[in-house]
Design an enzyme around this catalytic site. Structure first.
Site, PDB file in Angstrom:
ATOM      1  N   GLU A 174       0.847  -1.191   0.000  1.00 50.56           N
ATOM      2  CA  GLU A 174       0.000   0.000   0.000  1.00 50.56           C
ATOM      3  C   GLU A 174       0.882   1.239   0.000  1.00 50.56           C
ATOM      4  O   GLU A 174       1.864   1.264   0.738  1.00 50.56           O
ATOM      5  CB  GLU A 174      -0.917   0.042   1.223  1.00 50.56           C
ATOM      6  CG  GLU A 174      -1.931   1.172   1.118  1.00 50.56           C
ATOM      7  CD  GLU A 174      -2.910   1.245   2.297  1.00 50.56           C
ATOM      8  OE1 GLU A 174      -2.795   0.448   3.238  1.00 50.56           O
ATOM      9  OE2 GLU A 174      -3.778   2.106   2.244  1.00 50.56           O
TER      10      GLU A 174
ATOM     11  N   GLY B  82       2.751   2.566  10.786  1.00 47.79           N
ATOM     12  CA  GLY B  82       2.537   1.769  11.986  1.00 47.79           C
ATOM     13  C   GLY B  82       2.386   0.284  11.701  1.00 47.79           C
ATOM     14  O   GLY B  82       3.038  -0.556  12.306  1.00 47.79           O
TER      15      GLY B  82
ATOM     16  N   HIS C  38      -6.952  -1.952  14.931  1.00 49.86           N
ATOM     17  CA  HIS C  38      -7.124  -1.229  13.657  1.00 49.86           C
ATOM     18  C   HIS C  38      -6.877  -2.153  12.461  1.00 49.86           C
ATOM     19  O   HIS C  38      -7.714  -2.251  11.561  1.00 49.86           O
ATOM     20  CB  HIS C  38      -6.162  -0.038  13.628  1.00 49.86           C
ATOM     21  CG  HIS C  38      -6.223   0.787  12.386  1.00 49.86           C
ATOM     22  ND1 HIS C  38      -6.930   1.965  12.313  1.00 49.86           N
ATOM     23  CD2 HIS C  38      -5.654   0.617  11.172  1.00 49.86           C
ATOM     24  CE1 HIS C  38      -6.810   2.474  11.096  1.00 49.86           C
ATOM     25  NE2 HIS C  38      -6.030   1.679  10.378  1.00 49.86           N
ATOM     26  N   GLU C  39      -5.739  -2.817  12.451  1.00 46.34           N
ATOM     27  CA  GLU C  39      -5.411  -3.670  11.296  1.00 46.34           C
ATOM     28  C   GLU C  39      -6.390  -4.836  11.198  1.00 46.34           C
ATOM     29  O   GLU C  39      -6.804  -5.223  10.112  1.00 46.34           O
ATOM     30  CB  GLU C  39      -3.965  -4.166  11.365  1.00 46.34           C
ATOM     31  CG  GLU C  39      -2.904  -3.065  11.522  1.00 46.34           C
ATOM     32  CD  GLU C  39      -3.024  -1.910  10.551  1.00 46.34           C
ATOM     33  OE1 GLU C  39      -3.517  -2.111   9.432  1.00 46.34           O
ATOM     34  OE2 GLU C  39      -2.643  -0.781  10.927  1.00 46.34           O
TER      35      GLU C  39
ATOM     36  N   GLU D 163      -2.517  -3.924   6.871  1.00 48.09           N
ATOM     37  CA  GLU D 163      -3.589  -4.913   7.014  1.00 48.09           C
ATOM     38  C   GLU D 163      -3.614  -5.978   5.932  1.00 48.09           C
ATOM     39  O   GLU D 163      -4.689  -6.519   5.632  1.00 48.09           O
ATOM     40  CB  GLU D 163      -4.934  -4.170   7.030  1.00 48.09           C
ATOM     41  CG  GLU D 163      -5.356  -3.538   5.686  1.00 48.09           C
ATOM     42  CD  GLU D 163      -4.986  -2.067   5.507  1.00 48.09           C
ATOM     43  OE1 GLU D 163      -4.027  -1.615   6.174  1.00 48.09           O
ATOM     44  OE2 GLU D 163      -5.629  -1.385   4.704  1.00 48.09           O
ATOM     45  N   ASN D 164      -2.497  -6.351   5.307  1.00 45.07           N
ATOM     46  CA  ASN D 164      -2.490  -7.374   4.254  1.00 45.07           C
ATOM     47  C   ASN D 164      -3.364  -8.562   4.646  1.00 45.07           C
ATOM     48  O   ASN D 164      -3.325  -9.030   5.781  1.00 45.07           O
ATOM     49  CB  ASN D 164      -1.064  -7.884   4.043  1.00 45.07           C
ATOM     50  CG  ASN D 164      -0.063  -6.764   4.014  1.00 45.07           C
ATOM     51  OD1 ASN D 164      -0.140  -5.891   3.174  1.00 45.07           O
ATOM     52  ND2 ASN D 164       0.861  -6.763   4.978  1.00 45.07           N
TER      53      ASN D 164
HETATM   54  N1  TRP Z   1      -3.176   0.871   5.664  1.00 42.06           N
HETATM   55  C1  TRP Z   1      -2.196   1.139   6.683  1.00 42.06           C
HETATM   56  C2  TRP Z   1      -2.997   1.459   7.910  1.00 42.06           C
HETATM   57  O1  TRP Z   1      -3.490   0.664   8.556  1.00 42.06           O
HETATM   58  C3  TRP Z   1      -1.323   2.294   6.314  1.00 42.06           C
HETATM   59  C4  TRP Z   1       0.034   1.978   5.791  1.00 42.06           C
HETATM   60  C5  TRP Z   1       0.882   1.071   6.258  1.00 42.06           C
HETATM   61  C6  TRP Z   1       0.724   2.660   4.762  1.00 42.06           C
HETATM   62  N2  TRP Z   1       2.057   1.152   5.587  1.00 42.06           N
HETATM   63  C7  TRP Z   1       1.991   2.096   4.668  1.00 42.06           C
HETATM   64  C8  TRP Z   1       0.406   3.690   3.916  1.00 42.06           C
HETATM   65  C9  TRP Z   1       2.936   2.551   3.755  1.00 42.06           C
HETATM   66  C10 TRP Z   1       1.338   4.147   2.995  1.00 42.06           C
HETATM   67  C11 TRP Z   1       2.597   3.577   2.927  1.00 42.06           C
HETATM   68  O2  TRP Z   1      -3.311   2.500   8.249  1.00 42.06           O
HETATM   69 ZN    ZN Z   2      -5.613   1.768   8.421  1.00 42.63          ZN
END
Ligand code: TRP
Ligand code: ZN
Length: 876
Positions: free
Chosen positions: A127, A266, A302-303, A269-270
């Site tokens: 992501e 942080g 959250h994840e 969520e894969n």
């Molecule tokens: N989707 C992730 C979250 O839970 C956000 C995220 C994790 C992200 N790593 C990233 C966004 C690297 C951009 C780049 O919030």
């Molecule tokens: Zn998120």
């Protein structure tokens, strides 16, 4: 790196994809500098996208293309065109298999996007647009595909993970082995993940409401395996909570979490394989503070919650990011509120929003919750999309009520399961399920800026009617001069002179939600015998600034009588802001600095009040941070802010020394460590007292800190003691503590980060030359985002006084670091530059010097698209 100005992408240009990818087969042969990636995609013309067979665009960045074939026939170069950001392939049939081989270099990948190595472990971050660094692919979230992944690696990497279920494994030639994973759920490429390493794991299990057994595994390097219990416990709590509150069950037979040291954010969520920044998952009482334990619980939640709000129902395009992030932050905030103190959680979240999101809304990067355009999507993982987005969902919850909201979320998940949708789809599901009109409410998604409410009131003694008049406005933001009125839920209560709640209707209701929809609106309350005192915007029912001409006495009254805990705290903050603003004024005009005796008395009564929960006492005693004072000022006078806050802290510390001392002693009892809400609150209160005591810099107080530093049985107390020693002890004592702490913890990555951060955030010791020295320290590593955030971020975002030194040296330092960082990790460079982008709000010379630092970055040569976007927009 940039060679031409990066282009801007607009929401209005969205078009459905020309081709769909039904299946994605990936085959990895892992090698540090030359990983071979073979992909086989089953591609089909999208029936919804029109006629003909247009060429197929595949995103690709930093890839070596080895071969490309359609239905087994190799394509010669005239069948595809290489473009800067991918390839364009000629197509002559509506359905075909596309085979592509690429070679990538995980070891030299310092961007931490795509596939990279962290401490010898392979991991991915896809992501938002990282998958295009793995193979050529239509890397957009509205293309959802079933993934099968085979990983081949030497046997020194015993653990080989990807999404879904393991379907086969076995040996390969020459000391290698393979594992194949299959994910039965269609997903966009951004949810793909791969991990390979020499890892240990903790295992647990969870039985879902419908009786399915889910295997839970948490993977770490061997040395950290004792730090995973809290995350697993949090995971099980989150799984149970989502069943109870949203009726959502987990959908695979296995759920894995992996801890990684090098990570841009942080956690991620894969599907079935969440990857976490080590700092957001690993904890033990000896090494982690209470704040860290709570952060872990909320991020694990959250994840996990993304499995429904993000994965099962995902985003059509990245402008819709808040669809999954705003909703999921709202979900994790409610989860944390249910697990811990609801009031404290709300106070923390609102502080963050007011200090940092309001600043974003007032700065050069201001954007709506659903942005209209971007150059680099990574720059839009912002407090606006996440935290303000969560407030928008919370307002829907307030307007619909808990039952209406649940009907709405049920409908949303049912209607859109397996689809990539928009914020509009979310709002429509909420409307359809509740029959509540949210037409005007939608402006929260399209208009940027923080609305301002101004409230006045009038009481008619003879009629007994009380009229509240509410005016709303919203300042202009880049690209949006005029704003139309927002639909704002304003929760309030009315207090009589004894502090009792007035009944607002025939049913005995003492609290109501006014729906503000116009620029100016009046509300009448009848049959009152006296003029009430309004308690406005209870529980922070909307992300707005609200102004009512409260007197100091009225604020003191609310602080001790309001039934809304949030507003009691808010009254204490308003009082402090008033006092700090007077102090700033006195400082600027060379007057005498003086803290009103009423304020000191209020703090004293909070400290002595045995009926208040310790958690609330600790919150009520916090002075606003310099950063939040800055955000609340029209023009930021950094020097006056520092002087005013320092004076207030000193004055309170001296005036209430005895009370702080007594409270500290009462709470400083030896007991075994627990993470109960009560113990966390008591530690927070105790350490708040310690901080005030040591602000006096008396030997007596510093001896308490030293004693606590030497004997603490948990990191919360230890770190609090270290922090006050760094900030208030003399050189010898402070340096000894710093050194001793490092010797004890230098093998522990998370504790070393805490140690670095405390020094660079120290107003006393974190001056520029000290920070420059920290950068030379062996523990510092520009390639590790956590270390960068601790030292560079700690200084620029957390050390207000030193960073804003009038010579501008802090800004130039930041510019130089950002220029170097940009060559390694553009996302982190763009995150770190933020403090100097808000230069327009500073007074005089500081504004000019911040701008010079920005120009230095701009003129330093080729910038990444990430950094270019932020710097160019803030120089505009
Ligand atoms: N989707 C992730 C979250 O839970 C956000 C995220 C994790 C992200 N790593 C990233 C966004 C690297 C951009 C780049 O919030
Ligand atoms: Zn998120």
């Amino acid at each position: 790196m940039r060679h031409a100005k990066p282009s801007t992408i607009y929401l209005k240009d969205y078009r459905a994809p020309d081709y769909l990818v039904d299946n994605t087969h990936l085959h990895f042969e892992l090698k540090p500098k030359a990983t071979l990636v073979k992909s086989r995609l089953k591609i089909r013309r999208n029936p919804a996208a029109g006629e003909g067979l247009p060429p197929l665009f595949l995103d690709g960045v930093d890839l070596i293309l080895l071969s490309i074939a359609i239905d087994g026939a190799l394509l010669s170069p005239e069948h595809y065109e290489k473009m800067p950001q991918g390839i364009l392939v000629s197509v002559d049939k509506p359905e075909f298999f596309l085979d592509i081989q690429t070679c990538i270099n995980p070891e030299d990948n310092t961007t931490l996007e795509g596939l990279y190595l962290s401490n010898g472990m392979y991991c991915t971050q896809c992501e938002a647009e990282g998958f295009r660094r793995i193979t050529f692919y239509p890397d957009r979230p509205d293309i959802m595909s079933k993934f099968t992944t085979t990983i081949v690696a030497p046997k020194e990497y015993p653990v080989l993970l990807s999404n879904g279920n393991e379907i086969s494994r076995g040996p390969c030639e020459g000391d290698h082995h393979y594992v194949t994973w299959e994910d039965p759920f269609s997903k966009p490429a951004y949810l793909f993940a791969l991990v390979a390493g020499n890892l240990q794991y903790l295992e647990d299990c969870f039985i879902t409401a419908s009786g399915r057994k889910v295997k839970l595994q948490l993977f770490t390097e061997e040395k950290n395996i004792n730090k995973g219990d809290h995350a697993l416990r949090s995971l099980k709590n989150a799984m149970r909570w989502d069943e109870a509150v949203y009726g959502r069950e987990y959908d695979l037979d296995i759920f894995m979490i992996v801890a990684v040291d090098h990570f841009n954010m942080g956690a991620m969520e894969n599907k079935g394989l969440n990857i976490f920044n080590s700092a957001c998952v690993l904890a033990s009482p000896e090494t982690a503070t209470d704040a860290t334990f709570q952060r872990i619980e909320s991020i694990v939640g959250h994840e996990y919650f993304h499995n429904w709000s993000g994965n099962r129902v995902t985003c059509r395009d990245w402008f819709q990011l808040s669809l999954k992030e705003g909703f999921t932050v709202f979900r994790d905030a409610e989860f944390s509120a249910d697990m811990n103190s609801r009031a404290v959680k709300r106070i923390e979240d609102v502080s963050l929003l007011r200090t940092n999101q309001f600043a974003e809304d007032a700065g050069p990067m201001a954007h709506p919750v659903r942005p209209d355009s971007y150059m680099e999507i990574s720059n839009f993982y912002t407090l606006t999309v996440y935290e303000k987005g969560a407030e928008v969902v919370r307002m829907i919850h307030t307007l619909l009520g808990p039952r209406g909201f649940r009907k709405g979320s049920d409908l949303y998940f049912e209607r859109h399961d397996g689809c990539a949708v928009t914020c509009e789809d979310f709002v429509r599901a909420m409307e359809d399920a509740s029959q509540i009109d949210l037409v005007q409410f939608r402006r929260w998604y399209s208009q940027a800026g923080t609305p301002q409410l101004t409230v006045t009131d009038y009481f008619d003694e003879t009629l007994g009617t009380y009229v509240l008049t509410v005016r709303q406005s919203c300042p202009p933001t880049p690209g949006q001069r005029e704003k139309r009125p927002f639909h704002i839920p304003l929760k309030l209560g009315l207090l009589d002179k004894n502090g009792n709640e007035l009944v607002l209707d025939g049913q005995g209701t003492t609290q109501c939600v006014l729906e503000i929809t116009e620029a100016e609106q009046s509300f009448e309350f009848t049959e009152l015998s006296e003029k009430p005192l309004p308690s406005l915007l209870r529980d922070f029912s909307a992300p707005v600034k609200i102004d009512y001409p409260y007197s100091i006495d009225q604020l003191l009254f609310l602080m001790s009588n309001d039934s809304d805990t949030f507003n009691r705290w808010d009254a204490s903050q308003r009082l402090a802001f008033l006092a700090l603003s007077d102090l700033q004024q006195a400082y600027r005009t060379g007057g005498v600095l003086q803290l009103q005796p009423e304020l000191i008395a209020a703090y004293r009564s909070v400290l002595l009040n045995r009926d208040l929960e310790p958690a609330l006492v600790a919150e009520l005693l916090q002075l606003p941070s310099e950063q939040s004072i800055a955000e609340a000022s029209v023009h930021i006078d950094a020097e006056a802010i520092v002087a005013a806050r320092e004076f207030a802290l000193q004055t309170l510390a001296e005036a209430l020394f005895g009370e702080f001392r007594a409270q500290y002693t009462a709470l400083n009892v030896r007991k075994s460590f627990s993470l109960s809400a009560k113990d966390i609150a008591e530690r927070k209160l105790k350490n708040t007292c310690l901080l005030y005591l040591c602000a006096t810099e008396t030997a007596d107080a510093l001896a308490l800190a030293q004693e606590q530093f030497d004997t603490a049985n948990n990191m919360t107390d230890k770190a609090a003691a270290l922090s006050v020693l760094i900030n208030h002890a003399g050189d010898k004592q402070a340096i000894a503590a710093i050194e001793q702490f490092y010797q004890c913890w230098k093998e522990d990555a998370q504790v070393v980060e805490l140690w670095l951060g405390q020094q660079s955030r120290s107003s006393r010791r974190g001056n520029l030359s000290a920070v420059e020295k920290l950068i030379q320290h062996p523990a510092f590593d520009l390639k590790n985002p956590n270390r960068v955030r601790a030292v560079i971020g700690g200084f620029a975002k957390g050390n207000f006084s030193q960073f804003h030194r009038s010579d501008g040296s802090g800004f130039e330092f930041l510019a130089d670091q950002v220029i170097t960082l940009d060559k390694l990790n553009p996302q982190i460079a763009a995150q770190q530059v933020i403090p100097i982008t808000r230069w327009k709000r500073y007074t005089g010379d500081l504004a000019r010097k911040m701008k010079i630092a920005l120009k230095k970055i701009m003129d330093s040569g080729d910038l990444s698209g990430d950094l270019y976007e932020v710097v160019s927009k803030s120089l505009n």
